[in-house]
Write a protein that holds these residues in place. Structure first.
Motif, PDB file in Angstrom:
ATOM      1  N   UNK A  30       6.060  16.560  15.648  1.00  0.00           N
ATOM      2  CA  UNK A  30       7.392  16.539  15.137  1.00  0.00           C
ATOM      3  C   UNK A  30       7.349  14.651  15.017  1.00  0.00           C
ATOM      4  N   UNK A  31       6.517  14.580  15.154  1.00  0.00           N
ATOM      5  CA  UNK A  31       5.996  12.688  14.974  1.00  0.00           C
ATOM      6  C   UNK A  31       5.171  12.347  14.391  1.00  0.00           C
ATOM      7  N   UNK A  32       4.472  13.393  14.175  1.00  0.00           N
ATOM      8  CA  UNK A  32       3.017  12.883  13.280  1.00  0.00           C
ATOM      9  C   UNK A  32       2.804  13.623  11.595  1.00  0.00           C
ATOM     10  N   UNK A  33       2.405  12.174  11.100  1.00  0.00           N
ATOM     11  CA  UNK A  33       2.276  12.684   9.216  1.00  0.00           C
ATOM     12  C   UNK A  33       1.048  13.522   9.330  1.00  0.00           C
ATOM     13  N   UNK A  34       0.987  14.383   8.205  1.00  0.00           N
ATOM     14  CA  UNK A  34       0.246  15.371   8.156  1.00  0.00           C
ATOM     15  C   UNK A  34      -1.113  14.866   7.759  1.00  0.00           C
ATOM     16  N   UNK A  35      -2.697  15.596   7.940  1.00  0.00           N
ATOM     17  CA  UNK A  35      -3.258  15.128   7.835  1.00  0.00           C
ATOM     18  C   UNK A  35      -3.959  15.577   7.025  1.00  0.00           C
ATOM     19  N   UNK A  36      -3.145  16.057   6.095  1.00  0.00           N
ATOM     20  CA  UNK A  36      -3.568  16.546   4.993  1.00  0.00           C
ATOM     21  C   UNK A  36      -3.854  14.987   4.101  1.00  0.00           C
ATOM     22  N   UNK A  37      -2.895  13.881   4.220  1.00  0.00           N
ATOM     23  CA  UNK A  37      -3.093  12.630   3.177  1.00  0.00           C
ATOM     24  C   UNK A  37      -3.912  11.749   3.301  1.00  0.00           C
ATOM     25  N   UNK A  38      -4.087  12.042   4.494  1.00  0.00           N
ATOM     26  CA  UNK A  38      -4.290  10.357   5.226  1.00  0.00           C
ATOM     27  C   UNK A  38      -4.078  10.491   6.873  1.00  0.00           C
ATOM     28  N   UNK A  39      -4.255   9.295   7.190  1.00  0.00           N
ATOM     29  CA  UNK A  39      -3.614   8.727   8.839  1.00  0.00           C
ATOM     30  C   UNK A  39      -1.873   8.734   8.478  1.00  0.00           C
ATOM     31  N   UNK A  40      -1.939   8.147   9.771  1.00  0.00           N
ATOM     32  CA  UNK A  40      -0.512   7.916  10.054  1.00  0.00           C
ATOM     33  C   UNK A  40      -0.241   5.822  10.133  1.00  0.00           C
ATOM     34  N   UNK A  41      -1.081   5.615   9.792  1.00  0.00           N
ATOM     35  CA  UNK A  41      -1.001   4.230   9.189  1.00  0.00           C
ATOM     36  C   UNK A  41      -1.255   4.442   7.198  1.00  0.00           C
ATOM     37  N   UNK A  42      -1.683   5.301   6.036  1.00  0.00           N
ATOM     38  CA  UNK A  42      -1.452   5.468   5.202  1.00  0.00           C
ATOM     39  C   UNK A  42       0.334   6.313   4.968  1.00  0.00           C
ATOM     40  N   UNK A  43       0.414   6.517   6.079  1.00  0.00           N
ATOM     41  CA  UNK A  43       2.018   7.284   5.233  1.00  0.00           C
ATOM     42  C   UNK A  43       2.951   6.134   5.467  1.00  0.00           C
ATOM     43  N   UNK A  44       2.761   5.442   6.157  1.00  0.00           N
ATOM     44  CA  UNK A  44       3.041   3.819   6.046  1.00  0.00           C
ATOM     45  C   UNK A  44       3.535   2.750   4.721  1.00  0.00           C
ATOM     46  N   UNK A  45       2.204   3.168   4.773  1.00  0.00           N
ATOM     47  CA  UNK A  45       1.909   2.347   3.615  1.00  0.00           C
ATOM     48  C   UNK A  45       2.695   2.779   2.937  1.00  0.00           C
ATOM     49  N   UNK A  46       2.536   3.838   2.262  1.00  0.00           N
ATOM     50  CA  UNK A  46       3.843   4.207   1.048  1.00  0.00           C
ATOM     51  C   UNK A  46       4.919   4.105   1.156  1.00  0.00           C
ATOM     52  N   UNK A  47       5.719   4.772   2.624  1.00  0.00           N
ATOM     53  CA  UNK A  47       7.285   3.485   2.340  1.00  0.00           C
ATOM     54  C   UNK A  47       7.300   2.819   1.773  1.00  0.00           C
ATOM     55  N   UNK A  48       6.216   1.721   2.767  1.00  0.00           N
ATOM     56  CA  UNK A  48       5.876   0.451   2.061  1.00  0.00           C
ATOM     57  C   UNK A  48       6.107  -0.463   0.548  1.00  0.00           C
ATOM     58  N   UNK A  49       5.374   0.701   0.335  1.00  0.00           N
ATOM     59  CA  UNK A  49       4.878   0.362  -1.266  1.00  0.00           C
ATOM     60  C   UNK A  49       6.488   0.569  -2.156  1.00  0.00           C
ATOM     61  N   UNK A  50       6.953   2.101  -1.456  1.00  0.00           N
ATOM     62  CA  UNK A  50       8.035   2.288  -1.858  1.00  0.00           C
ATOM     63  C   UNK A  50       9.412   1.032  -2.278  1.00  0.00           C
ATOM     64  N   UNK A  51       9.440   0.470  -0.745  1.00  0.00           N
ATOM     65  CA  UNK A  51      10.428   0.102  -0.984  1.00  0.00           C
ATOM     66  C   UNK A  51      10.388  -1.285  -1.278  1.00  0.00           C
ATOM     67  N   UNK A  52       9.263  -1.158  -0.962  1.00  0.00           N
ATOM     68  CA  UNK A  52       9.070  -2.655  -2.457  1.00  0.00           C
ATOM     69  C   UNK A  52       9.071  -2.926  -3.512  1.00  0.00           C
ATOM     70  N   UNK A  53       8.662  -1.546  -3.901  1.00  0.00           N
ATOM     71  CA  UNK A  53       9.106  -0.757  -5.558  1.00  0.00           C
ATOM     72  C   UNK A  53      10.631  -1.125  -6.425  1.00  0.00           C
ATOM     73  N   UNK A  54      11.467  -1.354  -4.744  1.00  0.00           N
ATOM     74  CA  UNK A  54      12.654  -0.598  -5.489  1.00  0.00           C
ATOM     75  C   UNK A  54      12.974   1.129  -4.945  1.00  0.00           C
ATOM     76  N   UNK A  55      13.149   1.860  -4.527  1.00  0.00           N
ATOM     77  CA  UNK A  55      12.879   3.585  -4.603  1.00  0.00           C
ATOM     78  C   UNK A  55      12.709   3.513  -2.514  1.00  0.00           C
ATOM     79  N   UNK A  56      13.975   3.526  -2.921  1.00  0.00           N
ATOM     80  CA  UNK A  56      14.070   4.613  -1.253  1.00  0.00           C
ATOM     81  C   UNK A  56      13.375   5.945  -1.149  1.00  0.00           C
ATOM     82  N   UNK A  57      13.572   6.331   0.493  1.00  0.00           N
ATOM     83  CA  UNK A  57      12.123   7.403   0.862  1.00  0.00           C
ATOM     84  C   UNK A  57      12.550   8.501   1.520  1.00  0.00           C
TER      85      UNK A  57
END
Length: 634
Positions: free
Chosen positions: A201-228
């Motif tokens: 309940x506190x861990x992004x799934x390891x299927x797609x990468x690390x927690x740091x990678x997950x945060x990078x995805x959220x940040x990139x979406x925001x910088x592109x103007x997309x909410x998540x």
């Protein structure tokens, strides 16, 4: 430090700690030193076993009468570990760390020593905008996505979070969506559960990468103007015996009553939502994703299961202590959840996936509601799909399946969903549901899309539906991108993009979604045509909607309008560039000077067969965006 710990554990045991992830689990307290804190109130002993101890137990010490266990041991970030519990009966079991921030890849369940995920955020502008532009009078058009099956590599392997930055986000933005809704990305074992049977309940799934990678995805979406937004599941958890189930040898996270603990419908265990420590755990999980991961909202799954004692199979006669159907502790928890979330983040979205007629789901708590921003409108969705799946001539007697939703459209703040649940398990894809030959299936699909986009409420569409994928969704393979080689699929994608951008640029479609002034119904008593007006806040800001629900063109059709003047056709679903047959489009119409159906004036239009027209008043100030203008294809 001891005093602080005592205070934290006091709050945790009273259900008042929504930041427990900062203390429980494994946390670095020195260069290579880690502290472990575990809640296991009925354990005889608790130890940590891991790579750092050659999998030999490192005993933890009980912290007074708190039910918690504390200890330290040297270790390196990334090393695997588990919690070893000796139950009151003397059985030794290995369990996950409920507060693990990272786990090994499936099928393993060991957590990794991991700091709270770290990221240098670049989304300050997005968050500032979010604080000043609340969603109710803004466009909200959500693209629902399952990351494991959107795209895959040629060898069938997943895209990573980092790869999704380049291969998912630009597509969603270009298509004109405002938000990306991710099906659960919290750690889970079974792909076929789609992420809804959770363990981490506190861990992004390891299927797609690390927690740091997950945060990078959220940040990139925001910088592109997309909410998540991400789906979040506080009602139930995975059954596996090495996860949360019977954590300390007793019902720790689940109900003590096996009948209540057992979730028959999903093959999971129900959280005991009335237990204080479970409340702290779940509230902290919600705050972790909103605080630490900068998510813009949570779509709370299976709310009905938390609202009713009798919702699940085999529980039809269950009643609460007052004799009612309501799950009193579930209802109290949902109110508490929304209270805590909005106290910290008044600008996020809390969305209820709730399928019953429970009242005031999206009303404020102080007005007697549950406090969500939005509720999925499942009645509208079911009636709409039932109607459009019926042969056009057979559906003449069932127009009420569309018009009935006008009766209750403002009872809640609704999202209109065509979600993953409607295109799986033999239900067929949206396109495959449509009647007739392939041409008419697409004509129906375009018209249904206009109905969704112009009806009051915010919008959600599941991936692949935007181009009319024929196959049902399959979680084990990527979408049928090959479909786009077919002209009809490609033109359907073009249509969806045009409709999305029209929505973005038309305040009349979103400024007054939840006010009566936002819609005027002009034709609602015919079996073949529906017409209405959507209104923005500015005087004269209007969009006129006309849907022809039969495959018969309506020549010289008289359409009511709100004022005398000139009107432009901003969208015709039968344009050839959208997959229709019209190559010469009616672009400008002038009012007749004759009132119609109680409206001040009227225009004469040609309604396309099984199609829709959108019109708006033409003024000298209009400067059409290229996405909005429907051009002649000749």
């Amino acid at each position: 430090m001891a005093e602080d710990l005592a205070k934290w554990l006091y709050l945790f045991n009273r259900g008042q700690d929504n930041q427990s992830f900062r203390r429980f689990g494994a946390h670095r307290v020195g260069a290579d030193q880690w502290q472990f804190l575990v809640w296991a109130p009925h354990a005889r002993t608790v130890a940590i076993v891991g790579e750092f101890s050659a999998w030999q137990p490192v005993l933890l010490t009980p912290v007074g009468e708190t039910g918690c266990w504390l200890g330290q041991h040297p270790g390196q970030a990334g090393q695997l570990y588990k919690v070893q519990i000796t139950t009151a009966k003397g059985e030794v079991v290995e369990k996950i760390d409920p507060y693990g921030f990272a786990f090994e890849k499936k099928p393993g369940t060991a957590a990794r020593l991991s700091d709270l995920p770290a990221h240098q955020w670049g989304d300050a502008a997005w968050l500032a905008k979010r604080r000043t532009q609340l969603s109710y009078d803004q466009p909200l058009n959500i693209y629902e996505l399952h990351l494991g099956s959107f795209k895959r590599h040629e060898d069938g392997s997943y895209l990573t979070y980092r790869e999704a930055i380049a291969q998912v986000l630009p597509y969603v933005k270009e298509m004109g969506y405002t938000h990306l809704e991710l099906m659960p990305l919290m750690e889970h074992l079974l792909d076929a559960s789609w992420g809804y049977q959770l363990m981490g309940y506190f861990a992004p799934t390891s299927r797609f990468g690390s927690p740091a990678d997950f945060l990078a995805l959220i940040d990139a979406a925001h910088q592109l103007g997309l909410g998540v937004i991400m789906d979040w599941v506080p009602g139930h958890f995975i059954r596996n015996t090495d996860t949360l189930a019977q954590f300390d040898g007793t019902a720790t996270f689940e109900y003590a009553d096996p009948h209540r603990a057992d979730n028959v419908r999903w093959g999971t265990w129900n959280f005991d939502l009335g237990k204080a420590q479970v409340q702290s755990f779940l509230l902290s999980s919600a705050m972790f994703w909103l605080d630490w991961c900068h998510l813009d909202g949570l779509r709370v799954d299976a709310v009905s299961n938390m609202l009713y004692m009798d919702y699940d199979a085999g529980k039809e006669h269950d009643r609460n202590r007052n004799g009612g159907r309501e799950n009193l502790e579930g209802t109290a928890f949902l109110k508490r959840l929304n209270t805590e979330v909005f106290a910290a983040h008044p600008d996020v979205l809390m969305i209820a996936e709730e399928s019953s007629d429970y009242p005031q789901v999206s009303a404020p708590i102080d007005a007697g509601g549950l406090g969500f921003n939005y509720k999925w409108n499942m009645g509208w969705m079911n009636d709409t799909l039932k109607y459009f799946s019926t042969d056009p001539y057979a559906r003449r007697q069932h127009i009420d399946q569309l018009t009935f939703s006008w009766v209750y459209m403002q009872n809640e703040q609704f999202i209109l969903p065509f979600s993953h649940d409607e295109v799986v398990h033999g239900k067929k894809s949206l396109m495959h549901k449509m009647p007739g030959d392939r041409y008419n299936q697409f004509a129906n699909l375009r018209t249904m899309a206009v109905w969704q986009m112009t009806f009051p409420g915010k919008k959600l569409l599941f991936m692949g539906s935007e181009w009319g994928q024929f196959l049902e969704w399959r979680d084990w393979s990527q979408l049928e991108w090959v479909d786009l080689a077919d002209p009809l699929n490609a033109k359907m994608q073009t249509f969806t993009k045009a409709l999305n951008h029209l929505y973005l640029h038309t305040p009349a479609l979103w400024q007054q979604d939840f006010q009566g002034a936002g819609i005027t119904i002009t034709i609602g008593d015919r079996p073949d045509v529906i017409a209405f007006e959507r209104h923005g806040k500015r005087a004269g800001d209007c969009l006129i909607v006309a849907l022809n629900l039969l495959p018969e063109e309506r020549q010289a059709f008289v359409l009511p309008v709100p004022a005398a003047g000139t009107y432009e056709v901003v969208l015709n679903t039968e344009s050839a560039r959208f997959g229709g047959t019209w190559t010469h489009l009616q672009r400008i119409v002038r009012s007749r000077g004759i009132p119609e159906r109680g409206r001040p004036d009227s225009v004469t239009v040609v309604l396309p067969a099984m199609g829709a027209l959108l019109l708006r008043p033409l003024t000298e100030k209009v400067n059409l965006d290229s996405h909005l203008e429907v051009r002649s294809d000749d």
